[in-house]
Design a protein around this motif. Structure first.
Motif, short mmCIF file in Angstrom:
data_model
loop_
_atom_site.label_atom_id
_atom_site.label_comp_id
_atom_site.label_asym_id
_atom_site.label_seq_id
_atom_site.Cartn_x
_atom_site.Cartn_y
_atom_site.Cartn_z
N LEU A 683 -7.86 4.37 17.89
CA LEU A 683 -9.12 5.20 18.13
C LEU A 683 -10.11 4.28 18.74
CD1 LEU A 683 -7.55 5.97 15.31
CD2 LEU A 683 -9.79 6.70 14.66
N THR A 696 -20.85 5.26 14.97
CA THR A 696 -19.70 5.76 14.60
C THR A 696 -18.41 4.87 14.38
OG1 THR A 696 -20.60 7.58 16.34
CG2 THR A 696 -18.05 7.69 15.72
N LEU A 700 -16.22 5.15 10.83
CA LEU A 700 -14.47 5.20 10.99
C LEU A 700 -14.03 3.83 10.11
CD1 LEU A 700 -13.77 5.94 14.52
CD2 LEU A 700 -13.28 7.46 12.46
N ARG A 746 -5.49 12.73 11.25
CA ARG A 746 -6.21 13.81 10.83
C ARG A 746 -7.19 13.87 9.63
NH1 ARG A 746 -2.05 16.89 10.60
NH2 ARG A 746 -1.78 17.21 12.85
N TRP A 748 -8.34 11.05 8.35
CA TRP A 748 -9.24 10.20 8.58
C TRP A 748 -10.60 10.69 9.36
CZ3 TRP A 748 -7.78 5.08 11.59
CH2 TRP A 748 -8.77 4.04 11.74
N LEU A 749 -10.23 11.42 10.45
CA LEU A 749 -11.06 11.83 11.33
C LEU A 749 -12.07 12.91 10.52
CD1 LEU A 749 -9.12 12.23 14.74
CD2 LEU A 749 -11.04 10.63 14.08
N ASP A 750 -11.48 13.80 9.63
CA ASP A 750 -12.06 14.74 8.90
C ASP A 750 -13.24 14.36 8.06
OD1 ASP A 750 -10.55 16.76 10.05
OD2 ASP A 750 -9.29 17.07 8.24
N ILE A 760 -14.75 10.49 19.88
CA ILE A 760 -13.56 9.66 19.46
C ILE A 760 -12.31 10.11 20.02
CG2 ILE A 760 -12.11 8.99 17.41
CD1 ILE A 760 -14.66 9.69 15.64
N ILE A 762 -7.97 9.47 20.75
CA ILE A 762 -6.85 9.05 19.94
C ILE A 762 -5.87 8.55 20.82
CG2 ILE A 762 -5.18 9.38 18.12
CD1 ILE A 762 -7.18 11.39 17.28
#
Length: 770
Positions: A683, A696, A700, A746, A748-750, A760, A762
């Motif tokens: 990431l 950010t 994360l 998915r 994690w990013l949500d 971000i 990937i």
């Protein structure tokens, strides 16, 4: 309009890298008919949306009705966009399936505007687009954009030709008119320009005959853009291992069906001639072939060898093609008239009508990894594309990647091995030059041992090569007075001096400035000093050391395209060059029959830093460079300048025991579940300010998934902490092989909302860690 939710269906296994993935079968291909109202049509647009939109099928559309694959125009807001009618069922593995989207009532659907007169996108390509998007966590529209590139532009209208008509009474006769009428009667129809050229007259003479009624207009049938290759044109004479491997590949290509085969062979073992026999068998079946090369520069010599074997040149596909040729090639692939396409990684997304074989040459090359936009590895996606089209794929290399070797070891890939060079040629002798014992003179970079070897080779009328994988004159410029180092204003990278052009440039963002006469920090004049060598500096030293030698520099700075590269290779083959000096472009699969000596200026370059694959890449690169030395009756010698001659990489190159080295590499990675025994996903946070990047990245890190089978490393500043003016932070997810990273990422990013101005990105299965 609304987003459609993908549905799940049956799956089949496919191995890429060292991962076992699942691929869906063909979709039913039917449009959804709601209980009331007009049929819904899913249309995927080449834009960064998370899925296709629903539109209403227009009631007045001419037959046949819209089908998946049709290219259409649709309204989007206040503008019109081109898209593709998509499959109602997208057949993705469950772990790839994104969450469903909201639907809207039939009455709110906007209708499709029109269907374009274009070849539809094949079902296998549509499934491939969905699969790549789901695997890389990219918007499917961005993947579709690669498949639609120039394809929606209309083909040129058929040309108007002129043929002889019944001569009208009273036609004025002249010698010029007689020549035109005779040629038109014998060779017509011809265009006005061609008819005038052959008759040696102006086009006004042709127009006068047409106006008088002596010539009639005829719509000419367009000639095929590409000549059909003949599989029986000039087959090679192979024997021993070469003949056995060729028979095996011909059988696979003739039988068809999905399979993956590694063709491993030492440099000069005839791998290209052998896999061309598989191409011949595929062409005999009436199927198309895709050949992927890591560098476009390779295409010039490759196409020459192809033309000698098949009596015709293949279609090319790469970024240097002009818009018209790209359009012609795209349509020729779609209608099947382009039988063999050789190209860069983007050729994976061409709309092949009858794809029957994929070749990935130099499969170990990191150039197959797309780093910008949609990040994907063309070698791995070629395996997926072959599965979609139920075609064999052949991976070719003298130094296969550890991922491919792991698949061979697990029995997923077949393995063909060539241990000897073709025609009885011997492998080059590889020796190290210990730079501690044989240092160059002060201010120079070539050991006396190497310079003497070059002098002797040139004296025998042979050719030599110096390799340094570093462009420019010097990688760093500093001030002798205050120690100031010249750095890119947009990146955390030193500016590279290019003395011939009198500029300093950044090889990461392209920034350039004129070389200053004084230090920009302390303003001391004539105090700037180059540190370390690039190929320009080695060339300067070589010209001074060998003043009578004819020297050629092969680097991306000096060879701007395939045509320039082809000219350079031809000059070497004609023995117009004594000494070649180059960067990694010279390490590719060139055939230089009179080159007997290769000197590697800095064999240790690339071994430093924390790159997981540093040793593997260095062995592969230097083995390929060494392979340029010696062919046929001329034995080769390779000299490696090194300050660490006892390093495992140097020992492997000297011994030629690539297999043992890769086995040791595998054993070092296995305990920590590093690829190919585990999975990685990076990431990369980038932002306009360091504060937004840090915030950010911290968010994360706090939201990172937890579990016994996974580990999250970071956040930490990226090695290139600033790139193109954006501040960068990295996190790395590592899991065991059997864990699918897509649903983890998915979820994690949500849980994270990026700061304003932050993004971000990937990278699944990262190759570069910059």
């Amino acid at each position: 309009m609304c987003f459609r939710a993908p549905k799940r269906s049956g799956l089949m296994a496919v191995s890429i890298g060292a991962q076992e993935m699942r691929v869906g079968p063909p979709a039913a291909g039917l449009l959804k008919q709601p209980p009331t109202g007009r049929p819904r049509v899913a249309v995927l647009l080449p834009l960064p949306f998370p899925g296709p939109f629903d539109y209403a099928a227009p009631p007045d559309l001419p037959a046949p009705p819209l089908q998946p694959g049709d290219i259409v125009t649709v309204p989007l807001g206040r503008r019109t966009e081109t898209g593709v009618v998509w499959d109602p069922e997208r057949n993705l593995p469950p772990e790839f399936t994104p969450p469903p989207m909201k639907s809207v009532a039939d009455g709110r659907l906007k209708p499709v505007i029109a269907r374009l007169d274009q070849p539809p996108l094949p079902a296998s390509l549509r499934r491939f687009v969905d699969w790549v998007a789901a695997y890389t966590l990219s918007p499917p529209g961005l993947v579709l954009a690669m498949a639609l590139r120039t394809g929606t532009a209309a083909q040129a209208a058929p040309a108007l030709g002129w043929a002889v008509a019944d001569p009208p009474p009273g036609l004025r006769d002249t010698p010029a008119r007689r020549r035109v009428l005779d040629i038109a009667a014998h060779d017509g129809p011809l265009t006005a320009a061609e008819l005038a050229r052959r008759a040696g007259v102006g086009t006004s003479v042709v127009r006068g005959l047409a106006d008088a009624g002596a010539l009639r207009g005829v719509t000419m049938t367009p000639r095929p853009a590409f000549v059909r290759p003949d599989p029986d044109h000039c087959p090679p004479a192979l024997d021993g291992e070469q003949a056995e491997s060729a028979r095996a590949l011909r059988a696979l290509a003739a039988e068809g069906g999905f399979s993956v085969t590694l063709l491993e062979g030492v440099t000069g073992s005839g791998k290209t001639e052998i896999y061309m026999e598989a191409i011949a068998a595929c062409l005999a079946r009436g199927k198309q072939v895709m050949v992927l090369l890591p560098e476009i520069a390779l295409s010039s010599q490759w196409t020459g060898r192809f033309a000698r074997r098949f009596g015709a040149e293949p279609a090319l596909w790469h970024s240097d093609l002009g818009p018209r040729l790209r359009r012609v090639t795209w349509h020729a692939v779609a209608d099947g008239t382009a039988r063999v396409v050789v190209g860069a990684r983007s050729a994976l997304f061409l709309p092949f009508a009858e794809l029957g074989l994929i070749i990935v040459d130099e499969e170990h090359e990191t150039a197959f990894k797309q780093e910008d936009g949609v990040t994907y590895h063309a070698r791995d996606m070629a395996v997926v594309r072959a599965r979609m089209d139920r075609a064999p794929v052949v991976l070719v290399s003298a130094t296969p990647s550890l991922e491919t070797l792991a698949n061979v070891g697990a029995g997923r890939y077949r393995h063909l091995v060539l241990t000897a060079r073709h025609g009885g040629a011997t492998m080059p002798e590889v020796r190290t030059i210990d730079m501690r014992a044989h240092p160059p003179e002060r201010g120079l970079f070539l050991s006396p041992v190497l310079t003497e070897a070059i002098r002797q080779a040139i004296g025998r009328g042979e050719q030599g090569m110096l390799f340094l994988n570093r462009r420019g004159y010097a990688p760093l410029t500093l001030c002798r007075t205050c120690g100031h180092r010249l750095q890119c204003p947009n990146c955390t990278a030193w500016l590279v001096e290019h003395r011939a052009r009198q500029i300093l440039t950044c090889h990461h963002c392209g920034y350039q400035e004129a070389t200053p006469p004084a230090c920009p920090e302390c303003h001391a004049e004539s105090s700037l000093t180059p540190i370390g060598p690039g190929v320009e500096r080695i060339t300067e030293e070589a010209r001074a050391t060998f003043p009578d030698a004819r020297i050629l520099v092969m680097a991306s700075d000096t060879l701007p395209g395939p045509a320039a590269t082809a000219d350079a290779v031809a000059r070497i083959a004609r023995r117009e060059i004594d000494l070649v000096i180059g960067t990694q472009i010279v390490a590719k699969g060139w055939h230089f029959p009179h080159l007997t000596l290769v000197g590697v200026v800095d064999a240790d370059l690339g071994l430093g830093g924390g790159d997981l694959r540093a040793a593997e890449r260095t062995v592969q690169l230097l083995h390929q460079v060494a392979g340029r030395a010696g062919r046929a009756e001329a034995p080769g010698t390779v000299l490696l300048q090194s300050y660490t001659p006892d390093h495992p990489v140097m020992l492997a190159l000297v011994s030629g025991d690539f297999e043992s080295f890769m086995r040791q590499e595998a054993e070092q990675r296995r305990p920590g579940f590093w690829p190919p025994f585990g999975r990685l996903a990076a990431l990369i946070v980038s932002a306009d300010t360091p504060e937004a990047a840090d915030a950010t990245a911290r968010a994360l890190g706090q939201a990172a998934p937890r579990g016994d089978s996974l580990q999250v490393l970071g956040p930490a500043p990226a090695p290139l902490a600033i790139l193109r003016g954006r501040h960068r932070r990295r996190l790395l997810l590592r899991t065991r092989r059997e864990v699918a990273v897509q649903p983890l990422l998915r979820q994690w990013l949500d849980r994270v909302t990026p700061e304003r101005g932050a993004r971000i990105d990937i990278d699944i299965d990262p190759v570069s860690f910059l």
